[in-house]
Write a protein that holds these residues in place. Structure first.
Motif, short mmCIF file in Angstrom:
data_model
loop_
_atom_site.label_atom_id
_atom_site.label_comp_id
_atom_site.label_asym_id
_atom_site.label_seq_id
_atom_site.Cartn_x
_atom_site.Cartn_y
_atom_site.Cartn_z
N GLN A 80 -21.83 40.05 19.58
CA GLN A 80 -22.12 39.70 19.94
C GLN A 80 -20.70 39.33 21.07
O GLN A 80 -19.84 39.68 22.27
CB GLN A 80 -23.25 39.47 21.09
N ALA A 81 -19.91 38.34 20.62
CA ALA A 81 -19.48 37.56 21.78
C ALA A 81 -17.37 38.32 22.52
O ALA A 81 -17.28 38.97 20.93
CB ALA A 81 -18.55 36.32 20.29
N LEU A 90 -21.72 36.81 27.11
CA LEU A 90 -20.36 36.69 26.24
C LEU A 90 -20.05 35.17 26.77
O LEU A 90 -19.99 34.33 25.57
CB LEU A 90 -19.08 37.33 27.60
N LEU A 91 -20.43 34.53 28.01
CA LEU A 91 -20.59 33.22 27.97
C LEU A 91 -21.20 31.78 27.07
O LEU A 91 -21.21 31.18 26.87
CB LEU A 91 -19.98 31.83 29.57
N ASP A 92 -22.60 32.77 27.41
CA ASP A 92 -23.51 31.85 26.20
C ASP A 92 -23.21 32.07 25.16
O ASP A 92 -23.18 31.08 24.26
CB ASP A 92 -24.65 32.60 26.42
N ASN A 93 -23.24 32.99 24.48
CA ASN A 93 -22.80 33.07 23.11
C ASN A 93 -20.65 32.67 23.16
O ASN A 93 -20.62 32.06 21.82
CB ASN A 93 -21.58 34.51 22.68
N VAL A 94 -20.11 32.44 23.33
CA VAL A 94 -19.07 31.41 23.04
C VAL A 94 -19.60 30.11 23.19
O VAL A 94 -19.23 29.40 22.52
CB VAL A 94 -18.24 32.04 24.65
N LYS A 95 -20.22 29.85 24.38
CA LYS A 95 -20.86 28.81 24.23
C LYS A 95 -21.49 28.45 23.21
O LYS A 95 -21.21 26.80 22.19
CB LYS A 95 -21.81 28.43 25.81
N ASP A 96 -22.26 29.22 22.47
CA ASP A 96 -23.15 28.61 21.39
C ASP A 96 -21.99 28.61 19.93
O ASP A 96 -22.26 27.73 19.43
CB ASP A 96 -23.87 29.44 21.13
N LEU A 97 -21.16 29.44 20.17
CA LEU A 97 -20.22 28.96 18.91
C LEU A 97 -19.19 27.69 18.96
O LEU A 97 -18.67 27.36 17.98
CB LEU A 97 -19.49 30.51 19.21
#
Length: 580
Positions: A80-81, A90-97
Motif C-alpha cells: 500500500q505504501a 500513505l503517511l500511516d503506512n510510511v510511519k508503520d514501515l
C-alpha cells in the motif's frame, strides 16, 4: 695409578656422558615435536571457538531479518505504501514501515535496513532505507539473491556509501520478500547491512603465530574477508575442515555454521616450531641442568671411590709383598671387586637417568593436557550461556514468555552455581541461587508452595561454600512439602549474623519427621528407593561435612522437626572472611 685414572675417565665418558647426551638430545627433539603438535591443535581449537562466536553473531543478525520478514503487516505496508496517496493512508503506512525499520536497527549488530521496492512507489525515492529495485537489477549480486528464492544470501566485505551515514565497509545479507497470499508475487528485496567491525573484532582478537594469514572464504573459495583488505575477492586456499599440512604451512579451516563461509588460517610450520622451541627452552634447560648436576656429583663420587679403592689395593699389594712376597700378589689382585662394583654402578646410573627423563616427559605432557582442559572449561560455560541466550531470544520472538522465563531462570542458576569456578560465594549470592531454584520449581509445581527470603544486611557479604543452601531448600520442598497430604506449603529462608557466627535457617511446614531420623541424617548418608520422586537425602550429610571441613568441627547443621508440623534446619559456622 695415573694411567688407571685416565682409563676410568675414558670409560666414564664412553659409558655415561655419551649415552646421556644422546638421550638428552633425543628427549629435546621429541619434546619439541610434541609441543609443536599441541600448539597446532591449540590453534585449531582457538579457530573453532572463533567460528562458533561468528556463527552466533550471524544467527543473531539473521534472527532480526527473520523477525522482520515474519511481521504479518510487512507485506501489506509494502503493497500500500506510495501507490495511492489519495486514500490518505500513505503517511500511516510510511510511519508503520519506519517503525519496523527502527525496531530492527535497534539491534546493535545491524548497521542499516534497506528495502528495494517497485520504483513506481513513492516511498522508493526515500533514499535512506527505501530504494527502487531497478537500481539493484544491474548488480552482479542480484542473480544470487533471486536464486536464493527467499533464503538469506550473504555478500562479502564491500564499501557502501549512504546519504545519512557516509561511506562504510559492510557485510550485507539479502532475501526476496514475497506476498504470503500469492507466492509468485515479489514485493521487493530486504537487505540488512552489518559493519565490518562486527565480525572483525572477533577475528582480530585471535592470537596466531607471526606471519600467519587469517581470512574468510565463501563456497567458491573466494575471500570475503582478509586482514589485508587488498586480498578481498581473491581466491583462497581450498582445504577441508580441520588441520592439514600443505608443504611448510599448516592450514586450519573451520566451517561457520549458518552461512556458506569457512574461516581459514595459514600458519608457517617454522613459526609453530619456533614457539614450541621457546616454550620448551625453560623446561629443557632445567632438565639438562639437573641431569648435569647429577652427572657431576656422581663423577666426583666415583673419583673419590676410585682413588680410595686404588689406594686401598696399593696398600694391600705393598702389605702382601712385605709380608708374603710376590707370590701373594696375584691372589690380592684377584680379590679386588671394586671394578665390578663400579661397572654395576654405571648400569644403575644409566637406568636412573632414563627413568628421570621419562618422568619429566610425562609430567610435561600431563601439564599440557591440564592446560588444554582448563581452557575448554572456560569456553564451555561461555558457550552454554550463549546458547541459552539464543533460545531465550527465540522464545521471546515467538511470544513464549513462560518458556523465556524458565530459560532465563535456568541461565541464572547455572551462572550462580558455577560461580566462575570459585568454591566460595557471598551469602547474598547463595540466597539468590536458592531463590532462582525455587522460582524454577514454582514453574514445575505451580500454586503448590510459597516462600520468603530474609537477609540481614551485615550478613550479605560473608563468604560461604557455594551450594550450601540449595540441598537444604530441595529437601524442604521435595521431602517436606511435596510429601504432605495437601502437597502444598510455605518455605522460609533466612540469613543473619550473630557476632562472628553466620546463621542460615531453612524452615518449612511440611510433613516433618521423628527426632531420631533427623539425627541420623547428619551422621550418615540416607539413601532412598529409586522410585522416590524426591531423590535422596545425601544433601544434608554432605552439607554438614563440607561446613565442618570449611569452618571446623564446632560448625555444622542442626535439625528441629516434628511429624506433621514441619522442619527447621539451621546452619552455623564461624565467619572466616568477607568480600572486599
Amino acid at each position: 695409578m695415573l694411567n688407571s685414572l685416565r682409563k676410568w675417565l675414558l670409560a666414564y665418558v664412553l659409558v655415561i656422558v655419551a649415552p646421556a647426551s644422546v638421550l638428552l638430545y633425543s628427549y629435546y627433539q621429541r619434546s619439541a615435536s610434541i609441543l609443536e603438535e599441541e600448539l597446532s591443535r591449540s590453534a585449531l581449537q582457538t579457530l573453532s571457538q572463533a567460528g562458533i562466536n561468528l556463527s552466533y553473531r550471524i544467527r543473531h543478525i539473521e534472527d532480526s531479518s527473520n523477525a522482520l520478514l515474519m511481521n504479518p503487516n510487512l507485506a501489506e505496508y509494502l503493497e500500500q505504501a506510495g501507490e495511492d496517496p489519495s486514500e490518505g493512508r500513505l503517511l500511516d503506512n510510511v510511519k508503520d514501515l519506519r517503525s519496523l525499520v527502527e525496531q530492527t536497527q535497534a539491534n546493535t549488530d545491524v548497521f542499516r535496513v534497506r528495502f528495494f521496492v517497485d520504483g513506481k512507489k513513492i516511498i522508493a525515492s526515500e533514499g535512506i532505507n527505501f530504494f527502487p529495485i531497478e537500481q539493484l537489477e544491474s548488480d552482479p549480486w542480484y542473480p544470487d539473491i533471486l536464486e536464493g528464492n527467499g533464503k538469506i544470501v550473504w555478500s562479502g566485505l564491500h564499501e557502501e556509501t549512504s546519504i545519512d551515514k557516509g561511506t562504510a565497509d559492510l557485510f550485507t545479507n539479502a532475501r526476496i520478500i514475497r506476498d504470503p497470499r500469492r507466492y509468485d508475487k515479489v514485493y521487493g528485496i530486504l537487505m540488512l547491512d552489518v559493519e565490518e567491525r562486527t565480525f572483525s573484532e572477533i577475528l582480530h582478537s585471535l592470537e596466531l603465530p607471526a606471519r600467519s594469514a587469517l581470512y574468510v572464504v565463501d563456497g567458491d573459495d573466494t575471500i570475503v574477508w582478509h586482514r589485508d583488505r587488498s586480498l578481498v575477492g581473491a581466491v583462497g586456499t581450498s582445504a577441508a575442515d580441520g588441520l592439514t599440512k600443505v608443504g611448510e604451512t599448516y592450514v586450519i579451516a573451520k566451517r561457520i555454521e549458518g552461512v556458506d563461509w569457512r574461516l581459514v588460517a595459514e600458519i608457517p610450520a617454522s613459526a609453530i616450531a619456533n614457539r614450541a622451541r621457546e616454550q620448551g627452552k625453560t623446561s629443557s634447560f632445567v632438565t639438562i641442568l639437573a641431569v648435569s648436576s647429577l652427572f657431576l656429583a656422581l663423577m666426583l663420587l666415583l673419583l673419590v671411590l676410585m682413588i680410595r679403592s686404588m689406594n686401598r689395593r696399593l696398600q694391600q699389594v705393598i702389605a702382601s709383598i712385605r709380608k708374603e712376597g710376590l707370590e701373594r700378589l696375584d691372589e690380592a689382585s684377584a680379590s679386588g671387586g671394586d671394578f665390578v662394583l663400579l661397572e654395576r654402578s654405571v648400569d644403575r646410573l644409566i637406568f636412573r637417568v632414563k627413568s628421570l627423563m621419562e618422568q619429566t616427559y610425562r609430567a610435561e605432557v600431563q601439564q599440557r593436557e591440564a592446560e588444554l582442559k582448563a581452557l575448554q572449561a572456560q569456553i564451555n560455560p561461555h558457550f552454554l550461556y550463549n546458547t541459552l541466550d539464543t533460545i531465550n531470544w527465540i522464545a521471546i520472538g515467538r511470544n513464549a514468555t513462560d518458556i523465556s522465563q524458565m530459560i532465563d531462570g535456568l541461565a541464572k542458576y547455572f551462572r550462580l552455581s558455577l560461580n566462575k569456578g570459585r568454591d566460595l560465594m557471598s551469602a547474598a549470592d547463595e540466597l539468590q541461587l536458592a531463590q532462582v531454584y525455587l522460582d524454577l520449581q514454582k514453574t514445575r509445581f505451580p500454586s503448590s508452595f510459597e516462600y520468603e527470603l530474609e537477609l540481614a544486611e551485615e550478613a550479605a557479604n560473608v563468604l560461604v561454600p557455594k551450594l550450601t543452601l540449595q540441598p537444604l531448600v530441595e529437601n524442604a520442598l521435595l521431602h517436606g512439602i511435596r510429601k504432605s497430604k495437601t502437597k502444598s506449603g510455605r518455605i522460609r529462608i533466612a540469613a543473619r549474623r550473630e557476632g562472628d557466627v553466620l546463621v542460615f535457617e531453612v524452615e518449612d511446614d511440611g510433613i516433618g519427621m521423628e527426632e531420631e531420623r533427623a539425627r541420623r541424617l547428619l551422621v550418615e548418608p540416607q539413601s532412598e528407593s529409586p522410585s522416590d520422586a524426591g531423590g535422596s537425602s545425601y544433601g544434608l550429610y554432605n552439607v554438614n561435612e563440607r561446613i565442618k571441613l570449611f569452618a571446623g568441627p564446632d560448625a555444622g547443621l542442626s535439625i528441629s522437626s516434628r511429624p506433621n508440623e514441619g522442619t527447621t534446619v539451621m546452619v552455623r559456622f564461624r565467619i572466616q572472611s568477607e568480600k572486599l
